[in-house]
Design a protein around this motif. Structure first.
Motif, short mmCIF file in Angstrom:
data_model
loop_
_atom_site.label_atom_id
_atom_site.label_comp_id
_atom_site.label_asym_id
_atom_site.label_seq_id
_atom_site.Cartn_x
_atom_site.Cartn_y
_atom_site.Cartn_z
N ALA A 273 0.37 10.82 7.00
CA ALA A 273 -0.05 9.53 6.46
C ALA A 273 -0.58 9.80 5.06
N GLU A 274 -0.16 8.96 4.12
CA GLU A 274 -0.60 9.10 2.74
C GLU A 274 -1.24 7.81 2.25
N LEU A 275 -2.24 7.97 1.41
CA LEU A 275 -2.84 6.86 0.68
C LEU A 275 -2.70 7.19 -0.80
N ASN A 276 -2.02 6.33 -1.52
CA ASN A 276 -1.78 6.56 -2.95
C ASN A 276 -1.20 7.95 -3.22
N VAL B 180 -7.52 13.47 10.73
CA VAL B 180 -7.80 12.51 9.68
C VAL B 180 -8.85 13.14 8.77
N ARG B 181 -8.65 13.04 7.48
CA ARG B 181 -9.63 13.57 6.54
C ARG B 181 -11.02 13.07 6.93
N PRO B 182 -12.00 13.98 7.07
CA PRO B 182 -13.32 13.59 7.58
C PRO B 182 -13.99 12.43 6.84
N MET C 138 -3.42 -3.53 -3.52
CA MET C 138 -4.18 -2.30 -3.53
C MET C 138 -4.15 -1.67 -2.14
N THR C 139 -3.95 -0.35 -2.06
CA THR C 139 -3.91 0.36 -0.80
C THR C 139 -5.32 0.61 -0.31
N THR C 140 -5.55 0.38 0.99
CA THR C 140 -6.84 0.67 1.60
C THR C 140 -6.63 1.71 2.68
N THR C 141 -7.73 2.15 3.29
CA THR C 141 -7.61 3.15 4.35
C THR C 141 -6.90 2.60 5.57
N THR C 142 -6.65 1.31 5.64
CA THR C 142 -5.98 0.77 6.81
C THR C 142 -4.48 0.55 6.61
N ASP C 143 -3.95 0.82 5.43
CA ASP C 143 -2.51 0.65 5.25
C ASP C 143 -1.87 1.86 4.57
N PRO C 144 -1.81 2.96 5.31
CA PRO C 144 -1.16 4.15 4.77
C PRO C 144 0.36 4.02 4.81
N THR C 145 1.02 4.91 4.10
CA THR C 145 2.47 5.06 4.24
C THR C 145 2.70 6.30 5.10
N PHE C 146 3.77 6.27 5.88
CA PHE C 146 4.08 7.37 6.79
C PHE C 146 5.39 8.00 6.40
N ARG C 147 5.47 9.30 6.62
CA ARG C 147 6.71 10.04 6.42
C ARG C 147 6.68 11.29 7.29
N THR C 148 7.84 11.91 7.43
CA THR C 148 7.93 13.17 8.15
C THR C 148 7.50 14.30 7.22
N ALA C 149 6.68 15.19 7.75
CA ALA C 149 6.20 16.33 6.96
C ALA C 149 7.35 17.24 6.56
N ALA C 150 7.15 17.95 5.47
CA ALA C 150 8.13 18.91 4.96
C ALA C 150 7.46 20.27 4.79
N GLU C 151 8.25 21.28 4.62
CA GLU C 151 7.75 22.65 4.41
C GLU C 151 6.70 22.70 3.30
N ASP D 175 -1.63 10.67 -1.55
CA ASP D 175 -2.51 11.74 -1.10
C ASP D 175 -2.41 11.88 0.41
N LEU D 176 -2.09 13.07 0.91
CA LEU D 176 -1.97 13.31 2.34
C LEU D 176 -3.36 13.25 2.98
N VAL D 177 -3.58 12.29 3.89
CA VAL D 177 -4.92 12.05 4.44
C VAL D 177 -4.99 12.13 5.97
N ALA D 178 -3.86 12.18 6.65
CA ALA D 178 -3.86 12.26 8.11
C ALA D 178 -2.51 12.79 8.58
N CYS D 179 -2.49 13.28 9.81
CA CYS D 179 -1.23 13.77 10.38
C CYS D 179 -1.29 13.71 11.90
N CYS D 180 -0.13 13.83 12.51
CA CYS D 180 -0.02 13.99 13.96
C CYS D 180 1.37 14.54 14.28
N HIS D 181 1.45 15.16 15.43
CA HIS D 181 2.72 15.66 15.95
C HIS D 181 3.08 14.80 17.15
N VAL D 182 4.31 14.32 17.18
CA VAL D 182 4.83 13.55 18.31
C VAL D 182 6.09 14.26 18.77
#
Length: 184
Positions: A68-71, A100-102, A1-14, A73-80
């Motif tokens: 960052a996504e959980l299940n 990060v989603r409040p 089960m996914t929790t708030t501590t193990d998101p999946t990451f990907r590069t954002a798209a348009e 659902d896009l829940v966080a982001c950052c620019h590097v």
């Protein structure tokens, strides 16, 4: 089960732009932002970003907008973004547009996003340090970064008063401070 501590990451798209704008706005501005602890609602009114601003970050050839996504659902982001390092020939990285989603703030998700950004900067650009600009009046946020190894430099830059792309200041003493963390 996914929790708030193990998101999946990907590069954002348009296609992520509307969700990213909503996420960043909800984390920093207006009453909804007060659900979390990263709100700037007492410091700034107006918008934090818009579709054009996010599109500009997406188009940065020297950077990456991470989501960052959980299940799914896009829940966080950052620019590097890659930057020149502290010495000639060295690489550094810049960290920004962090949100990060409040309702998920305080559960470890932000720490995971920051760690992913640092990992990416080291792995892809061999960055020696991460840099960021934080509003110096945000003592709680600066302390959070301090617990993650970032140090205050004392180097400040003026807040862009009069440029509503950065918000409408509610006080006259806003400025940015540079924080840095060695990555290697």
């Amino acid at each position: 089960m996914t929790t708030t501590t193990d998101p999946t990451f990907r590069t954002a798209a348009e296609a992520d732009i509307p969700a990213l704008v909503a996420l960043v706005e909800s984390a920093y501005r207006g009453e909804a932002s007060r659900t979390g602890w990263t709100t700037e609602a007492d410091l700034l009114d107006g918008r934090r970003t818009d579709a054009a601003g996010v599109r500009e970050v997406l188009g940065d050839p020297g950077g990456r907008l991470i989501v960052a996504e959980l299940n799914g659902d896009l829940v966080a982001c950052c620019h590097v973004a890659r930057r020149d390092g502290p010495r000639p020939g060295e690489s550094a990285a810049y960290f920004g547009m962090f949100a990060v989603r409040p309702v998920l703030q305080g559960a470890g998700l932000g720490r995971r996003v920051l760690a992913e950004a640092e990992r990416l900067a080291r792995a892809e650009w061999d960055a020696r340090e991460m840099r960021m600009l934080v509003i110096s009046a945000r003592a709680d946020l600066i302390a959070w970064y301090g617990r993650r190894g970032y140090t205050r430099t004392g180097r400040t830059s003026p807040f862009p008063y009069g440029d509503e792309r950065f918000g409408i200041p509610r006080r006259p003493d806003l400025e940015f401070e540079l924080l840095v963390k060695p990555l290697s």
